[in-house]
Design an enzyme around this catalytic site. Sequence first.
Site, PDB file in Angstrom:
ATOM      1  N   HIS A  61       0.825  -1.204   0.000  1.00 19.99           N
ATOM      2  CA  HIS A  61       0.000   0.000   0.000  1.00 19.99           C
ATOM      3  C   HIS A  61       0.862   1.258   0.000  1.00 19.99           C
ATOM      4  O   HIS A  61       1.632   1.499   0.923  1.00 19.99           O
ATOM      5  CB  HIS A  61      -0.886  -0.025   1.245  1.00 19.99           C
ATOM      6  CG  HIS A  61      -1.855   1.095   1.348  1.00 19.99           C
ATOM      7  ND1 HIS A  61      -1.889   1.950   2.427  1.00 19.99           N
ATOM      8  CD2 HIS A  61      -2.856   1.504   0.517  1.00 19.99           C
ATOM      9  CE1 HIS A  61      -2.862   2.815   2.281  1.00 19.99           C
ATOM     10  NE2 HIS A  61      -3.459   2.572   1.123  1.00 19.99           N
ATOM     11  N   HIS A 103      -1.101  10.938  -1.895  1.00 19.20           N
ATOM     12  CA  HIS A 103      -2.401  10.503  -1.381  1.00 19.20           C
ATOM     13  C   HIS A 103      -3.318  11.655  -1.005  1.00 19.20           C
ATOM     14  O   HIS A 103      -4.437  11.755  -1.511  1.00 19.20           O
ATOM     15  CB  HIS A 103      -2.212   9.601  -0.166  1.00 19.20           C
ATOM     16  CG  HIS A 103      -3.509   9.159   0.445  1.00 19.20           C
ATOM     17  ND1 HIS A 103      -4.121   9.861   1.471  1.00 19.20           N
ATOM     18  CD2 HIS A 103      -4.325   8.115   0.165  1.00 19.20           C
ATOM     19  CE1 HIS A 103      -5.251   9.264   1.798  1.00 19.20           C
ATOM     20  NE2 HIS A 103      -5.403   8.205   1.026  1.00 19.20           N
TER      21      HIS A 103
END
Length: 318
Positions: A61, A103
């Site tokens: 991730h 992100h």
Amino acid sequence: MHAGTATATASVAAAALLAAGTFLLSNTGAPVPDTTTAAGPAVPVTRATAAPTGAPLVIAHRGASAYAPENTLAAVDRAHALGFDWVENDIQFTKDGVLVVIHDTDLKRTTDAEEVFPDRAPWAVKDFTAAEIARLDAGSWFGARYAGTRVPTLRQYLERIEHNHQSLLMEIKSPETYPGIERAALQVLDQEGWLDAGHVRDRLVIQSFGADSVRTVHKQRPDVITGFLGTPAVAELPAYAEFTDRINPTYTSVSGEYVAAVHALKGPHHKKLQVDTWTVNDAAHALRVTGYGVDGIITNAPDVVRAATGAREAAEGA
């Protein structure tokens, strides 16, 4: 991520896994020492050649983000050094239309934007040019050893994972903020050689929380494997199966019954819908979702999940 199918039922798999639970929970795997350099791993990478049938694929991730600053090339290299082929990232547009890998929709948490540009609040990614973002330190927040690490462009990111022979689960972040981001992302992927038959078949998945965004990707490139981030109601799954190949729920919302309901349907490529759950960072939850029969586990600590589940490191085909 996207290979494999976990065919064991939740009850059978859970029984087998939980029988070994005591051992696994106390043997989650120590992180491999970081032997990466700016150019990539400094030592040969050892990859597992076999894993238990039905073990889920592990996706790093934002790279191996438990061990290096998320969404950076350092995190990609760390995942590679640990032996993981699949990495997940997030893409957004800059003010001048360059795709960068980050992100948050603002720059505050993972860069020094507030210090470098003190008068530019709220420091939204969309309000900065690519050249301005390239000046920022995206590593010091994580640790002094990563001082000077930069926010990569999507092109830079693709070049690095291609160099590492890795595969990509790419998230289109906040598509409602960035009109046209799907077409732009596909254009960069195409220019970098990521939309040829081999990459599309085995090494690329595009996902988003935005159902319309996933639908747009499918419409523009029907051959590309797509994923929807979320947990649609079971009654709504057939509608999602028209444009997405994978349903990717949080680990807190998934269950064996839900996985079975997803697996009962076929997606737009006439293959069984699959499930990748996120973000699982400990052995106990890794065992639990493996027992549910998930196909993939998205994790900041891929080595921990691998140790707990005997998971696969390489895809066998989407």
